[in-house]
Write a protein that holds these residues in place. Structure first.
Motif, short mmCIF file in Angstrom:
data_model
loop_
_atom_site.label_atom_id
_atom_site.label_comp_id
_atom_site.label_asym_id
_atom_site.label_seq_id
_atom_site.Cartn_x
_atom_site.Cartn_y
_atom_site.Cartn_z
N ASN A 101 0.19 -8.78 0.26
CA ASN A 101 0.31 -8.06 1.45
C ASN A 101 -0.78 -8.23 2.35
O ASN A 101 -0.61 -8.24 3.59
CB ASN A 101 0.71 -6.72 1.27
CG ASN A 101 2.05 -6.22 0.39
OD1 ASN A 101 2.72 -7.41 0.33
ND2 ASN A 101 2.34 -5.46 -0.05
N CYS A 158 -7.36 3.25 2.00
CA CYS A 158 -6.67 2.01 1.49
C CYS A 158 -5.16 2.45 1.79
O CYS A 158 -4.41 1.59 2.35
CB CYS A 158 -6.89 1.59 0.09
SG CYS A 158 -8.15 0.88 -0.32
N ASN A 159 -4.72 3.72 1.47
CA ASN A 159 -3.32 3.88 1.53
C ASN A 159 -2.95 4.42 2.81
O ASN A 159 -1.97 4.72 3.09
CB ASN A 159 -3.04 5.13 0.46
CG ASN A 159 -2.76 4.49 -0.76
OD1 ASN A 159 -2.29 3.12 -1.03
ND2 ASN A 159 -2.90 5.07 -2.00
N GLU A 160 -3.88 4.17 3.80
CA GLU A 160 -3.43 4.31 5.24
C GLU A 160 -3.05 3.17 5.67
O GLU A 160 -2.16 3.11 6.74
CB GLU A 160 -4.71 4.67 6.26
CG GLU A 160 -4.88 6.16 5.88
CD GLU A 160 -6.17 6.60 6.96
OE1 GLU A 160 -6.71 5.89 7.79
OE2 GLU A 160 -6.70 7.58 6.60
N LEU A 161 -2.95 1.97 4.89
CA LEU A 161 -2.82 0.64 5.46
C LEU A 161 -1.47 0.16 5.00
O LEU A 161 -1.23 0.60 3.80
CB LEU A 161 -3.90 -0.38 4.99
CG LEU A 161 -5.24 -0.25 5.42
CD1 LEU A 161 -6.01 -1.25 4.89
CD2 LEU A 161 -5.41 -0.29 6.87
N GLU A 162 -0.57 -0.50 5.68
CA GLU A 162 0.68 -0.72 5.49
C GLU A 162 0.79 -1.71 4.21
O GLU A 162 1.39 -1.78 3.35
CB GLU A 162 1.51 -1.44 6.68
CG GLU A 162 2.88 -1.27 6.46
CD GLU A 162 3.63 -2.53 7.14
OE1 GLU A 162 2.90 -3.30 7.69
OE2 GLU A 162 4.82 -2.74 6.83
N ALA A 163 -0.34 -2.45 4.26
CA ALA A 163 -0.31 -3.65 3.04
C ALA A 163 -0.37 -2.77 1.54
O ALA A 163 0.09 -3.42 0.72
CB ALA A 163 -1.50 -4.44 3.20
N GLN A 172 0.63 0.31 1.34
CA GLN A 172 1.72 1.32 1.01
C GLN A 172 3.01 0.45 0.59
O GLN A 172 3.62 1.01 -0.22
CB GLN A 172 2.16 1.84 2.56
CG GLN A 172 1.20 3.08 3.01
CD GLN A 172 1.29 3.26 4.61
OE1 GLN A 172 2.43 2.73 5.04
NE2 GLN A 172 0.21 4.04 5.07
N ARG A 173 3.30 -0.61 0.99
CA ARG A 173 4.35 -1.65 0.77
C ARG A 173 4.05 -1.97 -0.54
O ARG A 173 5.10 -2.45 -1.43
CB ARG A 173 4.55 -2.57 1.63
CG ARG A 173 5.30 -2.30 2.96
CD ARG A 173 5.55 -3.38 3.63
NE ARG A 173 4.55 -4.62 4.09
CZ ARG A 173 4.46 -5.80 3.84
NH1 ARG A 173 5.19 -6.30 2.96
NH2 ARG A 173 3.34 -6.43 4.05
N ARG A 191 7.83 1.89 -4.11
CA ARG A 191 8.57 0.94 -2.84
C ARG A 191 9.36 -0.24 -3.51
O ARG A 191 9.63 -0.97 -2.81
CB ARG A 191 7.55 0.64 -2.16
CG ARG A 191 6.96 1.67 -1.17
CD ARG A 191 7.83 2.35 -0.29
NE ARG A 191 7.95 1.30 0.96
CZ ARG A 191 7.13 1.18 1.86
NH1 ARG A 191 6.22 2.17 2.12
NH2 ARG A 191 7.37 0.39 2.87
#
Lengths: 218, 218
Positions: B24, B200-205, B207-208, B213
């Motif tokens: 990601n 880190c978990n603010e980033l979409e990479a 999160q996805r 998910r």
């Protein structure tokens, strides 16, 4: 010229043995600083060493004022800093294969038979010598079954794990093979591992790295 | 264009989670092929998958006809094959530091809490759920104590493990942190790990890539 590299280690540590092989393959001079893992509760837990390596594990390589830990990270660093002879092949797929083989040892066999793990098995489950040996043999056998399959039928395997030049994977395999012998694992199912182990140990770089040849061997 | 990359995995596997993050971060499209680690004695032990990965572990990444195993070897391969954005810094000492941090997770924490190890603790020592949780927490705490020290006082630490760009070490830390939460490890001693995990978990990479998910999440 006196060496600028200092290797903190212990004669029988598999991870330190890997780095000795890598240093020898590159013909690098280094100062060897033994730490006794069992004396005084383990010299790796002392304040001075903990400042170098908060993990309190060995090896640690000092290059000037820079401390590098983790045997695979150290070997990658050596390969980048002193490129010849290379420990990794020049092509990306070859490098992936060599790292796979190295990590099949360094991530999936060795950590499970480490001293601290055997101590924990005793502390938490009362594991005795026989049970700890059984545990160690189980994980080495599981890993060696896979490694034999990864090496035996692959055209990229040569005299050594990858082609006819010793490298990173061999530097991981030989110390793990040493542990297998120590734990008296039956080895007849691993003809390729045996052949590569023998080929490596014909080389002076591997011979000089052997645990029994280290100044702190008992 | 349909993806040429196929990732074999399982939603909750920490090692697969790492590779999802790396893919990601590089915005690479890939086909995700779930294997159920518990169904039918474990789909990773089936003949088809064993031909791809004799270790019978996940992840495995197929790039065309080439199967690459071992999460760290896969991430190094991705970084060499698709260089931007880089998962490793451009300087050798920085790369050594990032690999150290990654391996402190991948070699010294994660292998000890793996499914097969917990199964073996039950089989060999009769370990129950409580004892297996205690075992897992012990090794995560030991590793996190070291990681906190390696990160907290080092000027190379930034918003992420190394500087202000997420990379290989973050891709290892976040899945291990997920496991720490799963095992209910108290986290108050790890403010730096908590801060980096949150960044880190603010980033979409990231999160996805989260286990929940994934299409095989239950």
């Amino acid at each position: 010229m006196s060496p600028t590299l200092t290797l903190y280690g212990y004669w029988r540590s598999s991870a330190v043995y890997r780095v000795r092989i890598a240093l020898n393959l590159k013909a690098l001079d280094y100062h060897y600083q033994p730490l006794h893992l069992l004396r005084d509760g383990g010299e790796q837990h002392g304040a001075d060493y903990r400042a170098l390596n908060p993990q309190q594990l060995i090896p640690c390589l000092l290059d000037g004022d820079r401390a590098i830990t983790q045997s695979l990270a150290i070997m990658e660093y050596l390969d980048e800093t002193f490129p010849e002879p290379a420990l990794l092949p020049s092509d990306s797929r070859g490098r992936a294969r060599v790292r796979e083989l190295a990590m099949a040892v360094a991530c999936d066999i060795h950590p499970l038979g480490n001293l601290r793990v055997l101590q924990r098995l005793e502390a938490q489950f009362g594991a005795d010598d026989v049970q700890r040996a059984e545990w160690s043999r189980h994980w080495i056998a599981t890993g060696f079954d896979a490694l034999e399959a990864m090496l035996a039928d692959n055209p990229a395997t040569g005299r050594f794990c990858h082609g006819d030049t010793p490298g990173l994977a061999d530097a991981c395999l030989v110390p793990q093979f040493y542990n297998a012998l120590r734990w008296k694992l039956p080895l007849e199912n691993y003809p390729t591992l045996q052949r590569i182990h023998a080929a490596c140990n014909e080389l002076e770089a591997f011979q000089r790295a052997a645990p029994e040849r280290q100044p702190d061997a008992v």
